[in-house]
Design an enzyme around this catalytic site. Structure first.
Site, PDB file in Angstrom:
ATOM      1  CG  ASP A 172       8.377  18.413  25.389  1.00  9.95           C
ATOM      2  OD1 ASP A 172       7.538  17.783  24.723  1.00  9.95           O
ATOM      3  OD2 ASP A 172       8.236  18.652  26.607  1.00  9.95           O
ATOM      4  CD  GLU A 230      -7.832   5.628  20.399  1.00 12.62           C
ATOM      5  OE1 GLU A 230      -7.111   6.391  21.090  1.00 12.62           O
ATOM      6  OE2 GLU A 230      -7.737   5.561  19.166  1.00 12.62           O
ATOM      7  NE  ARG A 257      -3.390   2.182   3.027  1.00 17.76           N
ATOM      8  CZ  ARG A 257      -4.199   2.268   4.085  1.00 17.76           C
ATOM      9  NH1 ARG A 257      -4.257   1.283   4.967  1.00 17.76           N
ATOM     10  NH2 ARG A 257      -4.955   3.330   4.277  1.00 17.76           N
ATOM     11  CD  GLU A 265      -5.287  13.108  10.075  1.00 11.43           C
ATOM     12  OE1 GLU A 265      -6.311  12.750  10.679  1.00 11.43           O
ATOM     13  OE2 GLU A 265      -5.285  13.999   9.210  1.00 11.43           O
ATOM     14  NE  ARG A 319      -4.520   5.514   7.044  1.00  7.71           N
ATOM     15  CZ  ARG A 319      -3.288   5.132   6.689  1.00  7.71           C
ATOM     16  NH1 ARG A 319      -2.521   5.949   6.010  1.00  7.71           N
ATOM     17  NH2 ARG A 319      -2.819   3.950   7.032  1.00  7.71           N
ATOM     18  CG  ASN A 377      -1.199   2.376  14.378  1.00  7.85           C
ATOM     19  OD1 ASN A 377      -0.450   3.277  14.026  1.00  7.85           O
ATOM     20  ND2 ASN A 377      -2.507   2.503  14.362  1.00  7.85           N
ATOM     21  CE1 TYR A 378      -1.948   0.344   8.213  1.00  7.55           C
ATOM     22  CE2 TYR A 378      -2.943   1.275  10.181  1.00  7.55           C
ATOM     23  CZ  TYR A 378      -3.042   0.492   9.041  1.00  7.55           C
ATOM     24  OH  TYR A 378      -4.229  -0.140   8.734  1.00  7.55           O
ATOM     25  CB  CYS A 388      -6.536   6.016  14.328  1.00  6.77           C
ATOM     26  SG  CYS A 388      -6.357   5.995  12.552  1.00  6.77           S
ATOM     27  CB  SER A 413       5.457   7.659  12.059  1.00  5.27           C
ATOM     28  OG  SER A 413       6.790   7.345  12.342  1.00  5.27           O
TER      29      SER A 413
HETATM   30  P1  NAP Z   1       1.814   8.089  20.857  1.00  6.96           P
HETATM   31  O1  NAP Z   1       2.214   7.442  22.104  1.00  6.96           O
HETATM   32  O2  NAP Z   1       1.157   9.401  20.909  1.00  6.96           O
HETATM   33  O3  NAP Z   1       3.140   8.169  19.964  1.00  6.96           O
HETATM   34  C1  NAP Z   1       3.118   8.691  18.666  1.00  6.96           C
HETATM   35  C2  NAP Z   1       4.479   9.273  18.334  1.00  6.96           C
HETATM   36  O4  NAP Z   1       4.722  10.423  19.157  1.00  6.96           O
HETATM   37  C3  NAP Z   1       5.641   8.336  18.603  1.00  6.96           C
HETATM   38  O5  NAP Z   1       6.618   8.537  17.618  1.00  6.96           O
HETATM   39  C4  NAP Z   1       6.146   8.809  19.959  1.00  6.96           C
HETATM   40  O6  NAP Z   1       7.487   8.468  20.222  1.00  6.96           O
HETATM   41  C5  NAP Z   1       5.994  10.296  19.779  1.00  6.96           C
HETATM   42  N1  NAP Z   1       5.982  11.084  21.006  1.00  6.96           N
HETATM   43  C6  NAP Z   1       5.704  10.701  22.269  1.00  6.96           C
HETATM   44  N2  NAP Z   1       5.811  11.766  23.110  1.00  6.96           N
HETATM   45  C7  NAP Z   1       6.165  12.833  22.353  1.00  6.96           C
HETATM   46  C8  NAP Z   1       6.423  14.207  22.619  1.00  6.96           C
HETATM   47  N3  NAP Z   1       6.337  14.732  23.844  1.00  6.96           N
HETATM   48  N4  NAP Z   1       6.754  15.002  21.598  1.00  6.96           N
HETATM   49  C9  NAP Z   1       6.841  14.520  20.347  1.00  6.96           C
HETATM   50  N5  NAP Z   1       6.614  13.231  20.020  1.00  6.96           N
HETATM   51  C10 NAP Z   1       6.280  12.395  21.014  1.00  6.96           C
HETATM   52  O7  NAP Z   1       0.845   7.127  19.995  1.00  6.96           O
HETATM   53  P2  NAP Z   1       1.019   5.593  19.635  1.00  6.96           P
HETATM   54  O8  NAP Z   1       0.887   4.799  20.890  1.00  6.96           O
HETATM   55  O9  NAP Z   1       2.231   5.388  18.787  1.00  6.96           O
HETATM   56  O10 NAP Z   1      -0.252   5.363  18.710  1.00  6.96           O
HETATM   57  C11 NAP Z   1      -1.504   5.105  19.244  1.00  6.96           C
HETATM   58  C12 NAP Z   1      -2.385   6.336  19.200  1.00  6.96           C
HETATM   59  O11 NAP Z   1      -2.253   6.967  17.938  1.00  6.96           O
HETATM   60  C13 NAP Z   1      -3.851   6.013  19.317  1.00  6.96           C
HETATM   61  O12 NAP Z   1      -4.471   7.001  20.092  1.00  6.96           O
HETATM   62  C14 NAP Z   1      -4.359   6.091  17.888  1.00  6.96           C
HETATM   63  O13 NAP Z   1      -5.731   6.359  17.769  1.00  6.96           O
HETATM   64  C15 NAP Z   1      -3.513   7.172  17.345  1.00  6.96           C
HETATM   65  N6  NAP Z   1      -3.390   7.040  15.900  1.00  6.96           N
HETATM   66  C16 NAP Z   1      -4.099   7.903  15.135  1.00  6.96           C
HETATM   67  C17 NAP Z   1      -4.053   7.802  13.752  1.00  6.96           C
HETATM   68  C18 NAP Z   1      -4.843   8.722  12.882  1.00  6.96           C
HETATM   69  O14 NAP Z   1      -4.550   8.766  11.685  1.00  6.96           O
HETATM   70  N7  NAP Z   1      -5.820   9.444  13.392  1.00  6.96           N
HETATM   71  C19 NAP Z   1      -3.251   6.834  13.161  1.00  6.96           C
HETATM   72  C20 NAP Z   1      -2.525   5.977  13.980  1.00  6.96           C
HETATM   73  C21 NAP Z   1      -2.602   6.105  15.351  1.00  6.96           C
HETATM   74  P3  NAP Z   1       7.846   7.271  21.246  1.00  6.96           P
HETATM   75  O15 NAP Z   1       7.359   6.026  20.605  1.00  6.96           O
HETATM   76  O16 NAP Z   1       9.306   7.367  21.369  1.00  6.96           O
HETATM   77  O17 NAP Z   1       7.120   7.582  22.520  1.00  6.96           O
HETATM   78  O1  G3H Z   2      -4.373   3.782  12.701  1.00  6.35           O
HETATM   79  C1  G3H Z   2      -4.677   4.688  11.940  1.00  6.35           C
HETATM   80  C2  G3H Z   2      -4.644   4.527  10.497  1.00  6.35           C
HETATM   81  O2  G3H Z   2      -4.669   5.782   9.860  1.00  6.35           O
HETATM   82  C3  G3H Z   2      -5.785   3.650  10.057  1.00  6.35           C
HETATM   83  O3  G3H Z   2      -5.657   3.293   8.740  1.00  6.35           O
HETATM   84  O4  G3H Z   2      -8.031   2.607   8.339  1.00  6.35           O
HETATM   85  O5  G3H Z   2      -6.238   1.974   6.752  1.00  6.35           O
HETATM   86  O6  G3H Z   2      -6.348   0.916   9.002  1.00  6.35           O
HETATM   87  P1  G3H Z   2      -6.621   2.140   8.181  1.00  6.35           P
END
Ligand code: NAP
Ligand code: G3H
Length: 485
Positions: free
Chosen positions: A224, A387, A112, A259, A447, A163-164, A293, A160
């Site tokens: 930060d 969530e 993809r 996102e 998505r 999860n992806y 997400c 990033s």
């Molecule tokens: P996360 O804990 O927020 O981490 C995302 C990214 O942010 C990682 O690279 C993380 O690095 C970094 N990060 C952490 N603290 C930071 C700070 N203070 N400043 C800058 N960057 C920082 O999220 P995740 O656990 O990877 O993903 C799960 C969440 O993402 C869920 O809530 C999901 O819904 C959301 N998500 C949303 C989408 C969308 O398109 N809407 C897509 C995918 C995921 P580290 O790993 O080093 O902490």
């Molecule tokens: O986890 C967040 C992704 O943007 C979801 O993508 O709907 O293709 O799984 P997807």
């Protein structure tokens, strides 16, 4: 391919200004597999001085990159897309170990990504500016014409999520670089081996030195510093709402594209095709163990048909396969870490204590949460609003479509919503009222396809992704006004 980034001791390096380097700090972060806790690799914890050096290099590199023709940039992207396909199995192998994604989904994520990159190059080649005659505004003559083009922003910081790790990094990088920006990628720590591999692919495709760089290190330690760095011109972040909100609070005058989290509801009306709805709900809620997400995170079903839907869901959830993704193909895999599994259990306990009916699952072994289905979830339960990012689905019974809309809209999130109905008027009635970025009619929330706009409202995001929209976000308009004499 991989030997360039790995010294044979599982110590990976970062791509910095065209060179593969470790950190002077000599501090490494162990990346252990969520499957069996085995060591997959170690990544350097980069220091603040190194961040300064990387961003300075990216700034310099962008000046030259921004000057080369769009055709040349596109050729490099086409080559990168081919390499992603060629190395898809190798990348998938790392992804399975690093984030426990099943093999089929890991390969499909990489393929993809290749499609995304090709489409990005094609789209950019077909975007053009405009000329605006001055005399259409009152009081101006024909001698004034504005020539409006898109120009790059400078250095894009791409952050990033786990999860992806390939797709949600590349979907920031490809639009950024085709538009003439340079990129600093800060991958999720659990996911950074995939992020490093991805940078290697772009490098091998011919992206010049300094145009793509990686910074590994914990977001809680270095995040930060990077996000508030004066050299960053744009931040494209995907991750949790908590971190997204933090970034939006501490940054100043830097455009953001974010996102974030979601609590997508599937609304099932009494005239729905229940077989279609049930299949979509199961696929939407449980794939990659609900760590998406856009996963279906709650079902809001009209009371009259709730029992019939529940029967179908019970039948289908029982067929899901819980697997070790290294050994076999399946639907539900271990969660990314123990903390996440603990959190999901907290939500399940809360629902049970408050009287939700456990229809299926509810079992945990290590980081594996078995697919779980709760009925009669009510608004006082955390599972109605939070969530889980795990394979747990709450069913909430509602009296009518307006109650479903109200509950859906009371969420702090607003990513997507789905409505299942055979009546177009009902579909539009609901779609019109949902406070979300996208409404799916008779389909699970998701998505793709990746050229559609993808956005969240409220705590689910800022700005719009999607190939063309991302390119627009990572460029700005520049007008040059011709004043004829
Ligand atoms: P996360 O804990 O927020 O981490 C995302 C990214 O942010 C990682 O690279 C993380 O690095 C970094 N990060 C952490 N603290 C930071 C700070 N203070 N400043 C800058 N960057 C920082 O999220 P995740 O656990 O990877 O993903 C799960 C969440 O993402 C869920 O809530 C999901 O819904 C959301 N998500 C949303 C989408 C969308 O398109 N809407 C897509 C995918 C995921 P580290 O790993 O080093 O902490
Ligand atoms: O986890 C967040 C992704 O943007 C979801 O993508 O709907 O293709 O799984 P997807």
């Amino acid at each position: 391919m991989f030997s360039v980034t790995n010294d044979g001791n599982k110590n990976f390096k970062n791509l910095v200004n065209g060179k593969w380097v470790s950190s002077e700090s000599n501090n490494f972060i162990d990346i252990n597999s969520p499957i069996d806790n085995s060591l997959v690799g170690r990544v350097p914890a980069m220091t603040k001085d190194e961040v300064d050096f990387i961003i300075k290099g990216a700034k310099e590199a962008q000046k030259e990159w921004g000057k080369i023709t769009l055709n040349e940039r596109a050729e490099i992207l086409y080559k990168a897309a081919d390499l992603f396909v060629e190395y898809s199995e190798e990348i998938a192998e790392i992804m399975i170990r690093e984030i426990a994604k099943d093999r089929k989904s890991s390969i499909s994520e990489v393929v993809r990504t290749a499609d995304f990159i090709r489409f990005t190059a094609d789209t950019a080649k077909n975007m053009s500016g405009e000329s605006i005659p001055g005399d259409t505004f009152p009081g101006y003559k024909r001698n004034k014409i504005s020539v409006v083009n898109r120009v790059p922003l400078g250095v894009v910081l791409a952050i990033s999520p786990f999860n992806y790790p390939v797709n949600l990094a590349a979907s920031k990088i490809a639009p950024a670089i085709i538009a003439g920006n340079s990129v600093v990628l800060k991958p999720a720590t659990q996911g950074s081996l995939c992020g490093i591999y991805l940078a290697r692919i772009f490098e091998a495709a011919g992206v010049p030195k300094g145009v793509i760089n990686t910074i590994t290190g914990r977001g809680s330690e270095i995040g930060d510093y990077i996000t508030t760095h004066k050299g960053i011109d744009f931040i494209n972040f995907t991750g949790s709402s908590a971190v997204g909100e933090r970034i939006s609070k501490i940054t100043t005058m830097v455009p953001l594209l974010m996102e974030l989290g979601g609590k997508d509801a599937a609304i099932i009306l009494k005239d729905a095709d229940l077989e279609l709805a049930a299949s979509n709900i199961i696929a939407g809620a449980y794939s990659y163990s609900g760590q998406r997400c856009t996963a279906v995170k709650r079902v809001l079903v009209e009371e009259e048909i709730a029992d019939a839907l529940v029967e179908k869901l019970k039948e289908k959830v029982a067929k899901l396969k819980v697997v070790n993704p290294l050994e076999e193909q399946g639907d539900v895999v271990p969660l990314i870490n123990t903390k996440s599994a603990d959190f999901v259990c907290e939500l399940m306990e809360d629902a049970k204590e408050k009287g939700a009916e456990l229809l299926f699952g509810g079992k945990r072994e290590g980081n594996v949460i078995y697919p779980t289905l709760f009925d009669k979830v009510t608004e006082d339960m955390r599972l109605a609003w939070e969530e889980p990012f795990g394979p747990v689905l709450p069913i909430m019974r509602v009296k009518d479509r307006d109650e479903a809309i109200r509950i859906s809209n009371e969420s702090e999130y607003g990513l997507q919503g789905a409505v299942f109905t055979e009546n177009i008027d009902n579909a539009f009635y609901v779609a019109d009222k949902l406070e979300v970025g996208t409404v799916q009619i008779n389909n699970k929330t998701e998505r793709g396809p990746d050229h559609f706009p993808f956005l969240g409202v409220k705590s689910s995001g800022i700005g719009t992704q999607g190939i063309r929209y991302s390119i627009e976000a990572m460029t700005r308009l520049k007008g040059t006004v011709i004043n004829l004499r």
